[in-house]
Design an enzyme around this catalytic site. Structure first.
Site, PDB file in Angstrom:
ATOM      1  N   CYS A  26       0.286  28.759 -16.190  1.00 14.78           N
ATOM      2  CA  CYS A  26      -0.194  29.411 -17.331  1.00 14.78           C
ATOM      3  C   CYS A  26      -1.051  28.248 -18.146  1.00 14.78           C
ATOM      4  O   CYS A  26      -0.522  27.926 -19.568  1.00 14.78           O
ATOM      5  CB  CYS A  26       0.749  30.002 -18.135  1.00 14.78           C
ATOM      6  SG  CYS A  26       0.446  31.267 -19.388  1.00 14.78           S
ATOM      7  N   GLU A  27      -2.233  27.738 -17.787  1.00 14.96           N
ATOM      8  CA  GLU A  27      -2.929  26.664 -18.499  1.00 14.96           C
ATOM      9  C   GLU A  27      -4.326  26.722 -18.057  1.00 14.96           C
ATOM     10  O   GLU A  27      -4.550  26.590 -16.736  1.00 14.96           O
ATOM     11  CB  GLU A  27      -2.310  25.433 -18.341  1.00 14.96           C
ATOM     12  CG  GLU A  27      -1.142  24.964 -18.878  1.00 14.96           C
ATOM     13  CD  GLU A  27      -1.025  23.535 -19.403  1.00 14.96           C
ATOM     14  OE1 GLU A  27      -2.098  22.770 -19.494  1.00 14.96           O
ATOM     15  OE2 GLU A  27       0.174  22.973 -19.293  1.00 14.96           O
ATOM     16  N   PRO A  35       0.762  -1.164   0.072  1.00 14.56           N
ATOM     17  CA  PRO A  35       0.080  -0.132   0.074  1.00 14.56           C
ATOM     18  C   PRO A  35       0.763   1.352   0.067  1.00 14.56           C
ATOM     19  O   PRO A  35       1.679   1.424   0.700  1.00 14.56           O
ATOM     20  CB  PRO A  35      -0.835  -0.123   1.180  1.00 14.56           C
ATOM     21  CG  PRO A  35       0.135  -1.064   2.246  1.00 14.56           C
ATOM     22  CD  PRO A  35       0.916  -1.873   1.312  1.00 14.56           C
TER      23      PRO A  35
END
Ligand code: LLP
Length: 464
Positions: A392-393, A318
């Site tokens: 910047c997206e 895990p």
């Protein structure tokens, strides 16, 4: 091409978010099971192990990943206690640094690393090498050599080339390598395609269907420098339904039994991998380690009885279920904006000072998160909001849909839970944003365990 998240998908009049998102009666209230155990609100301010979010932001800046150390340790222990007869390998890819490696070692777990870099962190933490397992689908000669030199406890073989590399290295170094063979069981785990790892058409493991798994066993058994300990299966990540594990365990035990029949070799071990899901939002309903254990152990015991083979020594791996819920990311709000959609409907955008560089999961997997106003309480009504980053997206989304008080404004702190796994470990410097710090809090004490990157760190690599 899918429509972009910032485009047609949500430009619907009357949009109230996805059906699973409930409108809260009080947007200040925490959905407590999404947060680490010592997180609560005290006079409206988010508090972890006695430290307030306001103090943490003041002392360490934002964005910061804040880990509840006891929560991390408790989840590690819970797996150990639920699987007392098994080895629990914490999957370091979820989040590995010297401190977490030490916590894992303290709690008696083993450690799965999948690159030379992760191995280097484990060694820096003085993690006992014999309790390290080395994964990777393209381990280099240098990585394998280092693993053998330091004496890692086991190497999980993923390719034919690796068998040849290990033949030469074990001969050169005069050592024997304990190995497992990673088997593709052909199970379609119900998770995102990119994190599903055991259907046939992907890069990991040796397939059962094509006979490659038995062929790999034959090859490894022929190598005097390799000691085959067993088989390994990992079907994917962020999985909730146990049906996938059920089918995978049956299939891999089928191969395990076949190895005994065909080669007369009783494999002492079996690794069932990780992948146990956690709650990011109210739509997720994860199992406890104890429930997972009773389900998985029953399947293994029943199947071994049916096949007439001895129950092998088990291990699991895990990662997310230990690290994920222990951590929240603390951000500061910088700007807010209401954008007009069709039909006179507005969407509120709340921009924070991080984004896809500290959590790429929404952009990469369409992952949903939740968040809360962390620095104060508010009487304003809840409005559906989208929390976005500073990159910047337009796909730079932190929390796609959450109800936040209408008056959230610049200077407020927001906290996003469930960011302990695959956030700092997948962090980037996109737009030359320095990577965020990781701060561990325990019993009212906060300390930096991974410091914030600086512009100097970034510029130090740029040698012109
Ligand atoms: N064992 C093996 C062989 C694995 O490949 C992985 C994860 C694990 C264990 C741990 O899985 P976990 O218990 O953490 O789900 N970046 C993705 C997850 C990629 C998982 C890669 N392998 C995400 O953010 O969801």
């Amino acid at each position: 091409m899918r429509s972009h998240e910032a485009g047609a998908v949500h430009a619907r009049a009357g949009d109230r978010g996805p059906t699973w998102l409930r409108t809260p009666e009080d947007p200040n209230e925490l959905v407590s099971h999404l947060w680490a155990s010592s997180v609560s609100k005290v006079d409206g301010v988010l508090t972890v192990a006695g430290e307030s979010a306001i103090d943490l932001a003041e002392e360490f800046g934002t964005p910061t990943y804040v880990v509840d150390e006891d929560d991390f340790r408790r989840r590690a222990r819970a797996f150990k206690e639920a699987f007392p007869a098994a080895d629990v390998y914490y999957a370091g890819k979820a989040f590995l640094c010297v401190a977490t490696a030490r916590w894992v070692a303290d709690e008696g777990l083993s450690l799965d690393v999948c690159t030379g870099g992760e191995l280097a962190v484990a060694l820096k933490a003085e993690f006992p090498a014999a309790r390290i397992g080395m994964h990777g689908n393209n381990k280099s000669v240098a990585e394998l050599r280092r693993a053998l030199e330091v004496g890692v406890g086991r190497i999980i073989i993923d390719s034919v080339e690796e068998i040849a590399r290990l033949r030469e290295l074990t001969a050169e170094l005069g050592v024997t390598a304990s190995v497992l063979i990673r088997v593709t069981v052909g199970v379609e785990a119900h998770t995102h395609e990119y994190i599903s790892t055991s259907h046939e058409d992907q890069k990991f493991g040796f397939s059962i269907a094509g006979g490659d798994a038995l062929d790999a066993v034959r090859r490894v058994l022929a190598e005097p420098g390799l000691e085959l300990r067993g088989l390994h299966s990992h079907i994917g990540s962020q999985i909730f339904v146990t049906d996938g594990f059920d089918v995978a365990a049956r299939r891999i035990l089928g191969v395990h039994a076949e190895v005994e029949k065909v080669f007369g070799v009783v494999l002492p071990e079996l690794d069932l991998g990780g992948g146990f899901g956690i709650a990011y939002t109210t739509q997720d309903d994860p199992s406890t380690p104890a429930d997972l254990a009773s389900g998985m152990l029953k399947i293994v015991n029943d199947e071994c009885a049916a096949l007439g083979v001895r129950v092998p020594h088990l291990s699991i791996e895990p990662g997310r279920a230990i690290a994920g819920p222990s951590t929240f990311t603390l951000y500061e709000v910088g700007t807010t904006k209401s954008v007009s959609l069709d039909g006179g409907v507005f969407r509120r955008y709340v921009s924070v000072d991080g984004g896809m560089s500290d959590n790429i999961r929404p952009a990469l997997y369409g992952a949903d998160y939740s968040c809360t106003l962390a620095s104060r309480t508010s009487d304003a009504p809840a409005v559906l909001s989208r929390v976005v980053g500073k990159h910047c997206e337009s796909g730079d989304i932190v929390v796609k849909d959450e109800f936040l008080p209408d008056d959230v404004a610049a200077g407020d702190l927001l906290a996003v839970p469930g960011t302990g796994a695959y956030c700092r470990s997948l962090a980037s410097n996109y737009n030359h944003v320095p990577r965020a710090a990781v701060v561990a809090v325990r019993e009212g004490e906060a300390r930096v365990i991974v410091r914030r990157e600086t512009e100097d760190d970034l510029l130090a690599l740029d040698i012109g």
